[in-house]
Design a protein around this motif. Structure first.
Motif, PDB file in Angstrom:
ATOM      1  N   ALA A 117      54.081  58.829  -5.744  1.00 35.56           N
ATOM      2  CA  ALA A 117      54.595  58.529  -7.089  1.00 35.56           C
ATOM      3  C   ALA A 117      54.617  59.794  -7.943  1.00 35.56           C
ATOM      4  O   ALA A 117      55.579  60.036  -8.680  1.00 35.56           O
ATOM      5  CB  ALA A 117      53.750  57.446  -7.756  1.00 35.56           C
ATOM      6  N   MET A 118      53.573  60.604  -7.832  1.00 34.82           N
ATOM      7  CA  MET A 118      53.530  61.850  -8.608  1.00 34.82           C
ATOM      8  C   MET A 118      54.646  62.791  -8.167  1.00 34.82           C
ATOM      9  O   MET A 118      55.297  63.425  -8.991  1.00 34.82           O
ATOM     10  CB  MET A 118      52.166  62.532  -8.474  1.00 34.82           C
ATOM     11  N   SER A 119      54.921  62.857  -6.864  1.00 30.37           N
ATOM     12  CA  SER A 119      56.005  63.732  -6.400  1.00 30.37           C
ATOM     13  C   SER A 119      57.370  63.198  -6.844  1.00 30.37           C
ATOM     14  O   SER A 119      58.309  63.969  -7.021  1.00 30.37           O
ATOM     15  CB  SER A 119      55.951  63.928  -4.885  1.00 30.37           C
ATOM     16  N   LEU A 120      57.466  61.890  -7.037  1.00 34.10           N
ATOM     17  CA  LEU A 120      58.710  61.276  -7.523  1.00 34.10           C
ATOM     18  C   LEU A 120      58.791  61.281  -9.053  1.00 34.10           C
ATOM     19  O   LEU A 120      59.748  60.764  -9.620  1.00 34.10           O
ATOM     20  CB  LEU A 120      58.811  59.832  -7.020  1.00 34.10           C
ATOM     21  N   LYS A 121      57.753  61.812  -9.705  1.00 31.60           N
ATOM     22  CA  LYS A 121      57.673  61.889 -11.164  1.00 31.60           C
ATOM     23  C   LYS A 121      57.649  60.505 -11.823  1.00 31.60           C
ATOM     24  O   LYS A 121      58.219  60.286 -12.879  1.00 31.60           O
ATOM     25  CB  LYS A 121      58.782  62.764 -11.730  1.00 31.60           C
ATOM     26  N   ILE A 122      56.960  59.581 -11.149  1.00 28.09           N
ATOM     27  CA  ILE A 122      56.744  58.254 -11.718  1.00 28.09           C
ATOM     28  C   ILE A 122      55.443  58.332 -12.513  1.00 28.09           C
ATOM     29  O   ILE A 122      54.410  58.710 -11.968  1.00 28.09           O
ATOM     30  CB  ILE A 122      56.658  57.187 -10.608  1.00 28.09           C
ATOM     31  N   PRO A 123      55.458  57.999 -13.789  1.00 24.70           N
ATOM     32  CA  PRO A 123      54.247  58.091 -14.613  1.00 24.70           C
ATOM     33  C   PRO A 123      53.100  57.215 -14.089  1.00 24.70           C
ATOM     34  O   PRO A 123      53.328  56.168 -13.480  1.00 24.70           O
ATOM     35  CB  PRO A 123      54.708  57.605 -15.990  1.00 24.70           C
ATOM     36  N   HIS A 124      51.885  57.642 -14.364  1.00 22.62           N
ATOM     37  CA  HIS A 124      50.671  56.942 -13.921  1.00 22.62           C
ATOM     38  C   HIS A 124      50.720  55.457 -14.288  1.00 22.62           C
ATOM     39  O   HIS A 124      50.472  54.604 -13.441  1.00 22.62           O
ATOM     40  CB  HIS A 124      49.428  57.536 -14.587  1.00 22.62           C
ATOM     41  N   ASN A 125      50.989  55.161 -15.555  1.00 23.30           N
ATOM     42  CA  ASN A 125      50.979  53.766 -16.016  1.00 23.30           C
ATOM     43  C   ASN A 125      52.026  52.932 -15.287  1.00 23.30           C
ATOM     44  O   ASN A 125      51.773  51.784 -14.926  1.00 23.30           O
ATOM     45  CB  ASN A 125      51.223  53.693 -17.521  1.00 23.30           C
ATOM     46  N   VAL A 126      53.195  53.508 -15.080  1.00 26.80           N
ATOM     47  CA  VAL A 126      54.279  52.787 -14.410  1.00 26.80           C
ATOM     48  C   VAL A 126      53.908  52.526 -12.955  1.00 26.80           C
ATOM     49  O   VAL A 126      54.147  51.439 -12.419  1.00 26.80           O
ATOM     50  CB  VAL A 126      55.603  53.571 -14.552  1.00 26.80           C
ATOM     51  N   PHE A 127      53.284  53.512 -12.310  1.00 23.43           N
ATOM     52  CA  PHE A 127      52.834  53.318 -10.932  1.00 23.43           C
ATOM     53  C   PHE A 127      51.826  52.168 -10.855  1.00 23.43           C
ATOM     54  O   PHE A 127      51.922  51.306  -9.981  1.00 23.43           O
ATOM     55  CB  PHE A 127      52.203  54.605 -10.373  1.00 23.43           C
ATOM     56  N   ALA A 128      50.865  52.151 -11.749  1.00 22.70           N
ATOM     57  CA  ALA A 128      49.851  51.087 -11.736  1.00 22.70           C
ATOM     58  C   ALA A 128      50.499  49.719 -11.899  1.00 22.70           C
ATOM     59  O   ALA A 128      50.136  48.759 -11.200  1.00 22.70           O
ATOM     60  CB  ALA A 128      48.814  51.330 -12.827  1.00 22.70           C
ATOM     61  N   ALA A 129      51.469  49.610 -12.792  1.00 21.49           N
ATOM     62  CA  ALA A 129      52.168  48.335 -12.989  1.00 21.49           C
ATOM     63  C   ALA A 129      52.961  47.962 -11.738  1.00 21.49           C
ATOM     64  O   ALA A 129      52.994  46.789 -11.339  1.00 21.49           O
ATOM     65  CB  ALA A 129      53.085  48.419 -14.207  1.00 21.49           C
ATOM     66  N   TRP A 130      53.590  48.947 -11.092  1.00 26.49           N
ATOM     67  CA  TRP A 130      54.350  48.702  -9.860  1.00 26.49           C
ATOM     68  C   TRP A 130      53.426  48.136  -8.774  1.00 26.49           C
ATOM     69  O   TRP A 130      53.806  47.226  -8.042  1.00 26.49           O
ATOM     70  CB  TRP A 130      55.013  49.997  -9.391  1.00 26.49           C
TER      71      TRP A 130
END
Length: 140
Positions: free
Chosen positions: A84-97
């Motif tokens: 997720a970090m390499s895809l530039k997905i924010p921490h909060n958005v990753f947790a929700a995903w």
């Protein structure tokens, strides 16, 4: 000046609703980062926190409990978080995903947190999610 079609093309990361944090807190725990830091200090692995999924809620930083298994970090979650970090997905958005049903037939809409043994599916789903919501970069 932006045209109507360029305005419609803009995308933004979805906001994480409060009920997601409440759900994570109830199902998995959502301790403050300081509590997890103290835990890893106590088990003799203070460097472990460098890999932690931290989310930002209000003025605080918290660590979703779904990233832990038997008091240690659960490697599949950390691998997905790295992606997720390499895809530039924010921490909060990753947790929700992680706690949201994946797209697909209604009968098989599992949450990533429930199918951590299916890494190939989860990795491709995370890429698709990132592609769908990644904000459009504006050209100057």
């Amino acid at each position: 000046m932006a045209t109507a079609s360029s305005v419609l093309a803009e995308r933004f990361w979805p906001a994480v609703p409060e009920h997601i944090w409440d759900g994570i807190r109830e199902e998995f725990t959502l301790p403050p980062v300081s509590q997890l830091e103290a835990h890893f200090q106590a088990v003799g692995d203070p460097e472990a926190m460098r890999r932690a999924v931290g989310v930002f809620i209000g003025e605080g930083t918290f660590c979703p409990g779904f990233q832990l298994k038997d008091g240690l970090f659960h490697e599949p979650v950390l691998r997905l978080f790295d992606q997720a970090m390499s895809l530039k997905i924010p921490h909060n958005v990753f947790a929700a995903w992680m706690v949201s049903p994946l797209p697909g037939p209604a009968s098989s809409r599992s949450r990533p947190v429930d199918i951590l043994g299916s890494m190939t599916l989860l990795q491709s789903s995370l890429v698709a999610f990132g592609d769908k919501y990644r904000p459009v970069e504006k050209s100057s």
